[in-house]
Design a protein around this motif. Structure first.
Motif, mmCIF file in Angstrom:
data_model
loop_
_atom_site.group_PDB
_atom_site.id
_atom_site.type_symbol
_atom_site.label_atom_id
_atom_site.label_comp_id
_atom_site.label_asym_id
_atom_site.label_seq_id
_atom_site.Cartn_x
_atom_site.Cartn_y
_atom_site.Cartn_z
ATOM 1 N N GLN A 100 0.845 -1.191 0.000
ATOM 2 C CA GLN A 100 0.000 0.000 0.000
ATOM 3 C C GLN A 100 0.881 1.240 0.000
ATOM 4 O OE1 GLN A 100 0.559 -1.985 2.448
ATOM 5 N NE2 GLN A 100 0.596 -0.990 4.422
ATOM 6 N N GLN A 160 2.624 4.163 1.257
ATOM 7 C CA GLN A 160 2.968 4.611 2.603
ATOM 8 C C GLN A 160 3.131 6.126 2.676
ATOM 9 O OE1 GLN A 160 5.648 2.504 5.044
ATOM 10 N NE2 GLN A 160 5.533 0.610 3.880
ATOM 11 N N ARG A 165 1.595 9.584 0.858
ATOM 12 C CA ARG A 165 0.524 10.075 -0.009
ATOM 13 C C ARG A 165 0.711 11.560 -0.277
ATOM 14 N NH1 ARG A 165 -3.370 6.047 0.041
ATOM 15 N NH2 ARG A 165 -3.199 4.609 1.799
ATOM 16 N N SER A 188 1.411 13.191 3.316
ATOM 17 C CA SER A 188 1.159 12.515 4.589
ATOM 18 C C SER A 188 1.804 11.134 4.542
ATOM 19 C CB SER A 188 -0.343 12.399 4.863
ATOM 20 O OG SER A 188 -0.962 11.601 3.878
ATOM 21 N N TYR A 189 2.029 10.563 5.700
ATOM 22 C CA TYR A 189 2.692 9.270 5.747
ATOM 23 C C TYR A 189 2.086 8.401 6.837
ATOM 24 C CZ TYR A 189 5.289 11.382 9.632
ATOM 25 O OH TYR A 189 5.638 11.996 10.814
ATOM 26 N N GLU A 190 2.378 7.099 6.752
ATOM 27 C CA GLU A 190 1.778 6.139 7.672
ATOM 28 C C GLU A 190 2.730 5.697 8.786
ATOM 29 O OE1 GLU A 190 -1.813 6.195 5.711
ATOM 30 O OE2 GLU A 190 -1.352 4.979 7.475
ATOM 31 N N ASP A 191 3.981 5.465 8.417
ATOM 32 C CA ASP A 191 4.929 4.812 9.326
ATOM 33 C C ASP A 191 5.520 5.818 10.315
ATOM 34 O OD1 ASP A 191 7.049 3.411 10.508
ATOM 35 O OD2 ASP A 191 7.501 2.310 8.668
ATOM 36 N N SER A 192 5.267 5.625 11.585
ATOM 37 C CA SER A 192 5.743 6.561 12.603
ATOM 38 C C SER A 192 7.255 6.486 12.815
ATOM 39 C CB SER A 192 5.028 6.309 13.932
ATOM 40 O OG SER A 192 5.257 4.979 14.362
ATOM 41 N N LYS A 227 1.308 13.432 11.312
ATOM 42 C CA LYS A 227 2.027 12.750 10.227
ATOM 43 C C LYS A 227 1.755 13.432 8.887
ATOM 44 C CE LYS A 227 1.889 8.271 12.553
ATOM 45 N NZ LYS A 227 1.398 6.879 12.479
ATOM 46 N N LYS A 228 1.866 14.735 8.898
ATOM 47 C CA LYS A 228 1.622 15.503 7.683
ATOM 48 C C LYS A 228 2.729 16.526 7.489
ATOM 49 C CE LYS A 228 -3.442 15.268 7.691
ATOM 50 N NZ LYS A 228 -4.704 16.053 7.765
#
Lengths: 110, 112
Positions: free
Chosen positions: B1, B3, B5, B24-28, B71-72
């Motif tokens: 997916q 990770q 965007r 934006s991102y998913e992985d912290s 996360k932006k």
């Protein structure tokens, strides 16, 4: 300035054909990468390497092989090319946080 | 997916306006966020970058704003020029040895 050279710049092959894309970097970087760029997907990592003889799998490795023969040279192999592999391919290198890209190879599989 | 965007997919602004590109991102665990600029027929080239310990990075007309909690991040291009017309990629990576993941890109057109 960091230099990454790709060849060929354009390639047309038939479905089922064999293709080798070549990349050479003169930056003495440890890391080298192969990305594909497609509209709507951005840049996706196929394979990467952190030194001669090393190979790591990226996010979209299916249908691709790669080989790092020297510190400078990284090759991407498509042994049974399919139309879904029609794309713009970029090789890149890095020695730290910045990634340096070549000018790309446009591959068309008909 | 995906990770990382990006939005919008394309953006048109008038010369002199401020262009705002979002990411934006998913992985912290991501802690380094470069933006790359790509002109037609060329590979992407690093434009500006920020680490997760900062909330703002400025380089001339280009500024990154970073919100770790959400996360932006965003890239602001002030006084946009026709020469800024290009595709911009946001990328993210974690600790040393991990590779950068790229977003889908924003194609910016600056109209004179």
């Amino acid at each position: 300035e960091a230099a990454v050279t790709q060849s060929p710049r354009n390639k047309v092959t038939v479905t089922g054909g064999n293709v080798t894309l070549s990349c050479r970097q003169t930056n003495s970087h440890n890391y080298m990468y192969w990305y594909r760029q497609d509209t709507g997907h951005g840049l996706r990592l196929i394979h990467y390497s952190y030194g001669a003889g090393n190979l790591q799998i990226g996010d979209v490795p299916d249908g691709y092989k790669a080989t790092r023969t020297t510190q400078e040279d990284f090759f991407l192999l498509l042994e049974l090319a399919s139309p879904s592999q029609t794309s713009l391919y970029f090789c890149a290198s890095s020695g730290g946080t910045e990634v340096f890209f070549g000018k790309g190879t446009r591959l068309t599989v008909v | 997916q995906q990770q990382v965007r990006q939005s919008p997919q394309s953006l048109t602004v008038w010369e002199g306006e401020t262009a705002i590109l979002n990411c934006s991102y998913e992985d912290s665990t991501f802690n380094y966020f470069p933006w790359y600029q790509q002109f037609p027929g060329e590979g992407p080239a690093l434009l500006i970058s920020i680490s997760s310990v900062s909330d703002k990075k400025e380089d001339g007309r280009f500024t990154i704003f970073f919100n770790k909690r959400e996360k932006k991040l965003s890239l602001h291009i002030t006084d946009s020029q026709p020469g800024d017309s290009a595709t911009y990629f946001c990328a993210a990576s974690g600790n040393s040895g991990t590779y950068q993941r790229f977003g889908t890109g924003t194609k910016l057109q600056v109209v004179p």
